[in-house]
Design a protein around this motif. Structure first.
Motif, PDB file in Angstrom:
ATOM      1  N   ALA A  28       0.563  -1.188  -0.463  1.00 12.96           N
ATOM      2  CA  ALA A  28       0.074   0.060   0.014  1.00 12.96           C
ATOM      3  C   ALA A  28       0.971   1.259   0.225  1.00 12.96           C
ATOM      4  N   LEU A  33      -1.563   3.883  -2.298  1.00 11.91           N
ATOM      5  CA  LEU A  33      -2.772   3.413  -1.516  1.00 11.91           C
ATOM      6  C   LEU A  33      -3.978   4.545  -0.754  1.00 11.91           C
ATOM      7  N   ASP A  34      -4.913   5.025  -1.202  1.00 11.11           N
ATOM      8  CA  ASP A  34      -5.839   5.326  -0.298  1.00 11.11           C
ATOM      9  C   ASP A  34      -5.909   4.955   1.095  1.00 11.11           C
ATOM     10  N   PHE A  37      -9.622   2.349   1.325  1.00 11.51           N
ATOM     11  CA  PHE A  37      -8.869   0.909   0.841  1.00 11.51           C
ATOM     12  C   PHE A  37      -7.913   0.124   2.091  1.00 11.51           C
ATOM     13  N   ARG A  38      -6.798   1.220   2.855  1.00 14.18           N
ATOM     14  CA  ARG A  38      -6.181   0.085   3.820  1.00 14.18           C
ATOM     15  C   ARG A  38      -6.670  -0.787   5.023  1.00 14.18           C
ATOM     16  N   ILE A 410      -3.945  -5.544  -4.519  1.00  8.03           N
ATOM     17  CA  ILE A 410      -4.940  -4.399  -4.027  1.00  8.03           C
ATOM     18  C   ILE A 410      -5.202  -3.776  -5.021  1.00  8.03           C
ATOM     19  N   GLN A 411      -4.457  -3.707  -6.430  1.00  7.15           N
ATOM     20  CA  GLN A 411      -4.779  -1.750  -7.165  1.00  7.15           C
ATOM     21  C   GLN A 411      -6.318  -2.654  -7.479  1.00  7.15           C
ATOM     22  N   ALA A 414      -8.817  -2.456  -4.760  1.00  6.00           N
ATOM     23  CA  ALA A 414      -9.005  -0.821  -4.810  1.00  6.00           C
ATOM     24  C   ALA A 414     -10.302  -0.688  -6.261  1.00  6.00           C
ATOM     25  N   ASP A 418     -13.959   1.058  -4.908  1.00  8.79           N
ATOM     26  CA  ASP A 418     -14.632   2.193  -5.402  1.00  8.79           C
ATOM     27  C   ASP A 418     -15.392   1.633  -6.596  1.00  8.79           C
TER      28      ASP A 418
END
Ligand code: NAD
Length: 423
Positions: A28, A33-34, A37-38, A410-411, A414, A418
């Protein structure tokens, strides 16, 4: 008590969930990473603990503790195995559920991640007791499991047999529902190719890593820790590809033969004797010694945290392919990275099992079944695509293959979170 957790765990006790979080945060950080999301990915969506009173063969009643953790259902119904082992605890099940979320996202399956387990030693339980425990677990989780919500599968200590019981018990409540569980026997809607699938994926990932490293499989030695479903199939299929398997092991200890172990003989031996104990096809060594052997490829395919900061510096392998989930603790990663060891991480290396489980679920829902060749032909490009995406990310970000795999996963997650919008 025979199943007491603490003193039976053979590996060092590290928090598997902390290892999951440490890598999640590293990936992250690298991708900025925002925070939302974490926050979402750092905690499981749902954690269920069940206590199952079950009558034993001697007439007494014993209460078994079981868990089911749904880490995420963002990408689809949660998917993940069920583990029966004396050391199963909530921390481990939470970590395994998180890794399932990342694994399914990484290889692009329409699934979230889950995991389950019961704290018991299946080796000291009769088949009748195991059936009663499995049916009680299924009844207790009847509102969690579902072909559109949470789909179990086998993991350590469970197999087709337990999956058949789950399928049958669930179908008694809700009517015929083969898609509620994968890894079933062929006669009950299982898929061709599911049993070897994880070991087959480990083999394919190893071959792709050898190709990237420009190593000749016929001039490559390999040691495999764990000789259950994943380890024995990986060893057999890697031997078929020309690698020399110089050591194998299970919970009873290891066997080393520099000229190469006859893996098929070892499989026959374990089928007959229940374990490798007494196998005469190699010199007896410990599991610790196996990990430190001078080999080209090491495949840990048993349990978590067998490689930690206390033994990582002794490892000599050039490549480690993680057949098991979480065999390397987070704080051992940097030691191995500094030694220049290439690690093909669990969420990539052992993804063959869940990919074929996905095809089993698809077949159950369509009522149309594929040949083993069709299954392999559908699975191979998914594995290859995932491996090369992770390889390219590892080159682009100059990071380990593990962190690259987490970044890829994670992308995707996310993006999914989103697109779902505000909730
Ligand atoms: P299994 O129960 O079939 O086999 C486990 C093996 O590990 C056995 O040979 C056992 O003796 C050995 N073992 C246990 N403790 C050990 C120790 N301390 N040292 C050395 N060996 C030990 O389990 P499996 O299904 O092969 O699963 C192995 C690993 O692979 C687990 O981490 C599991 O989560 C992971 N995995 C399994 C699948 C699958 O499809 N079965 C899929 C993905 C990942």
């Amino acid at each position: 008590m025979a199943e007491a957790k603490a003193n039976l765990k053979q590996a060092e006790k590290h928090s598997a969930y902390e290892s999951f979080l440490a890598r999640l945060n590293e990936a992250a950080d690298m991708t900025s990473l925002d925070q939302r999301f974490r926050d979402i990915l750092s905690v499981p969506e749902r954690v269920v603990t069940v206590n199952l009173p079950v009558k034993l063969d001697d007439g007494t009643t014993r209460v078994f503790e079981g868990y089911r953790v749904v880490h995420s259902s963002v990408m689809g119904p949660a998917k993940g195995g069920i583990r029966y082992a004396p050391f199963v605890d909530l921390d481990e099940v939470k970590a395994l559920a998180g890794w399932m979320t990342l694994k399914c996202a990484l290889v692009g399956l329409p699934y979230g991640g889950a995991k389950g387990g019961i704290t018991l030693n299946p080796k000291i339980r009769s088949v009748d007791e195991l059936e009663r425990i499995t049916r009680a677990y299924t009844r207790a989780l009847k509102d969690v499991f579902g072909e559109d919500s949470d789909i179990p599968a086998p993991d350590m200590g469970t197999s087709q047999r337990e999956m058949a019981w789950i399928f049958h018990e669930y179908s008694r409540i809700y009517g015929y529902t083969p898609g509620v569980v994968t890894g079933k026997p062929l006669h009950l809607g299982g898929s061709k190719g599911r049993i070897p699938a994880t070991g087959w994926g480990v083999m394919r990932n190893t071959m792709m890593a050898l190709a990237e490293m420009k190593m000749d499989p016929h001039n490559t030695t390999c040691a495999v820790q764990g000789f259950g479903n994943v380890g024995s199939w990986a060893a057999k299929l890697l031997q078929d590809e020309g690698l020399k398997i110089i050591a194998i092991s299970d919970h009873t200890g290891g066997y080393h033969r520099q000229e190469g172990i006859d893996v098929r003989e070892a499989v026959k031996y374990t089928k007959k004797n229940g374990s490798l104990e007494g196998f005469s096809g190699g010199k007896r060594i410990s599991n610790g010694e196996l990990l430190a052997l001078d080999v080209d490829v090491l495949v840990p395919a048993a349990i978590e945290n067998v490689i930690t900061e206390s033994n990582a510096e002794f490892l000599q392998a050039r490549i480690i392919v993680e057949g098991a989930n979480g065999p390397i603790s987070a704080n051992a990663d940097s030691i191995l990275d500094e030694k220049g060891i290439l690690i093909i991480p669990d969420i990539l290396a052992n993804s063959g099992g869940v990919i074929v489980s996905y095809f089993e679920w698809v077949q159950n829902r369509r009522g149309h079944y594929y040949s083993e060749e069709e299954i392999q032909a559908k699975t191979a490009p998914i594995l290859s695509d995932a491996f090369h995406r992770v390889w390219n990310t590892h080159v682009e970000y100059k990071c380990s293959m593990r962190i690259a795999a987490y970044i890829e996963a994670i992308q995707r997650l996310a993006t999914g979170i989103d697109l779902e919008g505000n909730f």
